[in-house]
Design an enzyme around this catalytic site. Structure first.
Site, PDB file in Angstrom:
ATOM      1  N   ASP A 155      45.424  43.817  32.883  1.00 60.35           N
ATOM      2  CA  ASP A 155      45.937  45.115  33.334  1.00 60.35           C
ATOM      3  C   ASP A 155      45.269  46.244  32.548  1.00 60.35           C
ATOM      4  O   ASP A 155      44.887  47.263  33.110  1.00 60.35           O
ATOM      5  CB  ASP A 155      47.461  45.154  33.155  1.00 60.35           C
ATOM      6  CG  ASP A 155      48.131  43.983  33.852  1.00 60.35           C
ATOM      7  OD1 ASP A 155      47.916  43.837  35.064  1.00 60.35           O
ATOM      8  OD2 ASP A 155      48.821  43.192  33.192  1.00 60.35           O
ATOM      9  N   HIS A 183      54.100  42.132  33.080  1.00 60.32           N
ATOM     10  CA  HIS A 183      52.923  41.881  33.917  1.00 60.32           C
ATOM     11  C   HIS A 183      53.424  41.621  35.343  1.00 60.32           C
ATOM     12  O   HIS A 183      53.514  40.483  35.804  1.00 60.32           O
ATOM     13  CB  HIS A 183      52.101  40.695  33.403  1.00 60.32           C
ATOM     14  CG  HIS A 183      51.034  40.305  34.384  1.00 60.32           C
ATOM     15  ND1 HIS A 183      49.933  41.090  34.631  1.00 60.32           N
ATOM     16  CD2 HIS A 183      50.923  39.252  35.213  1.00 60.32           C
ATOM     17  CE1 HIS A 183      49.205  40.524  35.578  1.00 60.32           C
ATOM     18  NE2 HIS A 183      49.787  39.403  35.951  1.00 60.32           N
TER      19      HIS A 183
HETATM   20  P1  NAX Z   1      45.683  28.001  40.541  1.00 57.70           P
HETATM   21  O1  NAX Z   1      46.769  27.758  41.538  1.00 57.70           O
HETATM   22  O2  NAX Z   1      44.272  28.011  40.984  1.00 57.70           O
HETATM   23  O3  NAX Z   1      45.805  26.922  39.375  1.00 57.70           O
HETATM   24  C1  NAX Z   1      47.017  26.614  38.767  1.00 57.70           C
HETATM   25  C2  NAX Z   1      46.887  25.195  38.264  1.00 57.70           C
HETATM   26  O4  NAX Z   1      48.077  24.897  37.510  1.00 57.70           O
HETATM   27  C3  NAX Z   1      46.821  24.172  39.394  1.00 57.70           C
HETATM   28  O5  NAX Z   1      45.707  23.302  39.181  1.00 57.70           O
HETATM   29  C4  NAX Z   1      48.147  23.423  39.292  1.00 57.70           C
HETATM   30  O6  NAX Z   1      48.047  22.065  39.673  1.00 57.70           O
HETATM   31  C5  NAX Z   1      48.443  23.577  37.801  1.00 57.70           C
HETATM   32  N1  NAX Z   1      49.843  23.362  37.434  1.00 57.70           N
HETATM   33  C6  NAX Z   1      50.961  23.645  38.140  1.00 57.70           C
HETATM   34  N2  NAX Z   1      52.048  23.246  37.455  1.00 57.70           N
HETATM   35  C7  NAX Z   1      51.608  22.712  36.293  1.00 57.70           C
HETATM   36  C8  NAX Z   1      52.260  22.123  35.183  1.00 57.70           C
HETATM   37  N3  NAX Z   1      53.590  22.006  35.130  1.00 57.70           N
HETATM   38  N4  NAX Z   1      51.505  21.668  34.163  1.00 57.70           N
HETATM   39  C9  NAX Z   1      50.149  21.769  34.193  1.00 57.70           C
HETATM   40  N5  NAX Z   1      49.469  22.305  35.242  1.00 57.70           N
HETATM   41  C10 NAX Z   1      50.194  22.782  36.270  1.00 57.70           C
HETATM   42  O7  NAX Z   1      46.094  29.369  39.806  1.00 57.70           O
HETATM   43  P2  NAX Z   1      45.167  30.340  38.965  1.00 57.70           P
HETATM   44  O8  NAX Z   1      44.562  31.323  39.881  1.00 57.70           O
HETATM   45  O9  NAX Z   1      44.311  29.550  38.072  1.00 57.70           O
HETATM   46  O10 NAX Z   1      46.293  31.140  38.139  1.00 57.70           O
HETATM   47  C11 NAX Z   1      47.045  30.529  37.122  1.00 57.70           C
HETATM   48  C12 NAX Z   1      48.250  31.369  36.782  1.00 57.70           C
HETATM   49  O11 NAX Z   1      47.845  32.620  36.239  1.00 57.70           O
HETATM   50  C13 NAX Z   1      49.150  31.716  37.971  1.00 57.70           C
HETATM   51  O12 NAX Z   1      50.507  31.548  37.580  1.00 57.70           O
HETATM   52  C14 NAX Z   1      48.856  33.186  38.203  1.00 57.70           C
HETATM   53  O13 NAX Z   1      49.949  33.842  38.825  1.00 57.70           O
HETATM   54  C15 NAX Z   1      48.645  33.654  36.799  1.00 57.70           C
HETATM   55  N6  NAX Z   1      47.940  34.927  36.594  1.00 57.70           N
HETATM   56  C16 NAX Z   1      48.328  35.691  35.556  1.00 57.70           C
HETATM   57  C17 NAX Z   1      47.663  36.833  35.187  1.00 57.70           C
HETATM   58  C18 NAX Z   1      48.083  37.638  34.000  1.00 57.70           C
HETATM   59  O14 NAX Z   1      47.475  38.681  33.785  1.00 57.70           O
HETATM   60  N7  NAX Z   1      49.088  37.244  33.220  1.00 57.70           N
HETATM   61  C19 NAX Z   1      46.526  37.336  36.003  1.00 57.70           C
HETATM   62  C20 NAX Z   1      45.868  36.284  36.814  1.00 57.70           C
HETATM   63  C21 NAX Z   1      46.809  35.282  37.436  1.00 57.70           C
HETATM   64  O15 NAX Z   1      47.307  35.810  38.626  1.00 57.70           O
END
Ligand code: NAX
Length: 323
Positions: A155, A183
């Site tokens: 952000d 966030h």
């Molecule tokens: P993806 O959906 O591409 O990848 C997430 C991965 O986490 C998947 O491979 C899934 O199988 C795995 N997963 C789910 N539950 C799990 C668990 N209990 N233990 C281990 N792995 C698990 O998401 P991606 O685009 O990589 O984003 C990851 C996270 O970052 C999301 O929650 C997203 O909302 C968050 N974000 C946060 C941001 C921030 O600034 N704080 C910005 C970017 C992003 O949107």
């Protein structure tokens, strides 16, 4: 240095892992061992990611371990980067998302308490990131709360870049643009403390109509705009922000950077709430909240809104965990 990455088969991890392996995050002299955690169904894809990392022949990458076992993932970890989270599905209420993720971050907090090194540093990225970090802190109860942070640097980078583009200068020349609070789309991007190498920001960048109608909504809704255009959420910029956050936390910076950290009561935010504050990072995984950036009278209602949302999120997560 043993670094655990959760959600390692996901899209942010795919952009982040090469940065870790190359030394962009912890320095070009620091060998690292990666432990990659993802759910059982993602293991085949995770193996592919591990193969690609091997094929990168990174000199600093000494070992790669893949697992779906949360208790194995954090054994002797020095750093944990928590990207994995339950995604928001169509029709799902924000409260349901909070509760689902509270269970995940409870389990990971407990595993960290049992297995990680006591000096571990943790960065929570998976959403809702602030409240996930607060839940984790409850269960990783042997870990000092100053070792647990969440990501708001994306952000801050977005807001800084916006200003630089408007002024036709490099983002490097823009300092002290902060994003406060959650966030989420209640975050408060604030230009009142912003400066450039040439002095304070021009008055037109602090015009209330411009802030209300353009700057604030653009930053708050930037994630949604990327999804609309790319049909996928931010990954490259998120990985870059994770790199910036960790590099500054570990190696230090003169800049004041945004981090979501546990409130110590600074700025009147309730203790224990994870809130995006301006922080000073001298290096070695330490930070201090910088207490003297005033909110303008324009900023107060925005702060109230994001603060209220965070207090409610914590209430909901807490009620789900301790009914
Ligand atoms: P993806 O959906 O591409 O990848 C997430 C991965 O986490 C998947 O491979 C899934 O199988 C795995 N997963 C789910 N539950 C799990 C668990 N209990 N233990 C281990 N792995 C698990 O998401 P991606 O685009 O990589 O984003 C990851 C996270 O970052 C999301 O929650 C997203 O909302 C968050 N974000 C946060 C941001 C921030 O600034 N704080 C910005 C970017 C992003 O949107």
């Amino acid at each position: 240095m043993r670094v655990t990455v959760t959600g390692a088969a996901g899209q942010i991890a795919y952009c982040l892992l090469p940065l870790l392996a190359r030394g962009d995050v912890f320095g070009y002299e620091q060998p690292i061992e990666l432990v990659l955690l993802d759910i059982e169904q993602a293991q085949t894809s995770l193996q592919g990611v591990a193969m690609e990392l091997e094929d990168g022949a990174y000199p600093l990458l000494t070992a790669i371990h893949c697992t779906s076992d949360v208790n194995k993932a954090f054994v002797e970890a020095d750093v944990a980067i928590l990207l994995g989270a339950f995604p928001r599905k169509l029709g799902m209420e924000r409260r349901d998302l909070l509760v689902k993720n509270a269970a995940i971050f409870k389990e990971q907090g407990e595993a960290i308490r049992k297995h990680a090194k006591e000096h571990i540093r943790i960065l929570v990225v998976g959403n809702p990131a602030n409240t996930n970090a607060a839940v984790l802190a409850q269960y990783a109860s042997n870990i000092d709360k100053k070792q647990i942070t969440a990501l708001s640097r994306l952000d801050q980078n977005r807001a800084t870049s916006f200003v630089a583009k408007k002024l036709k200068i490099s983002p490097e020349e823009v300092k002290n643009v902060f994003v406060w609070g959650n966030h989420s789309n209640t975050q408060y991007p604030d230009l009142f403390n912003g400066v450039t190498n040439r002095g304070p920001l021009p008055d037109w960048l602090r015009d209330e109509k411009f802030l209300r109608d353009e700057f604030i909504p653009v930053i708050q809704e930037r994630g949604a705009a990327v999804i609309k255009a790319r049909k996928l959420s931010s990954a490259m910029s998120a990985a870059n922000a994770v790199k910036d956050h960790l590099r500054d936390w570990f190696l230090g910076t003169q800049d004041i950077v945004n981090m979501v950290v546990c409130s110590d009561g600074s700025y009147g935010i309730k203790k224990g709430i994870f809130f995006s504050f301006p922080c000073y990072c001298p290096g070695n995984g330490t930070f201090e909240i910088v207490p003297h950036f005033p909110w303008s009278s324009f900023g107060e209602p925005w702060i109230e809104r994001t603060k209220k949302e965070l207090y409610e999120e914590w209430e909901q997560a807490f009620t789900a965990l301790f009914p």
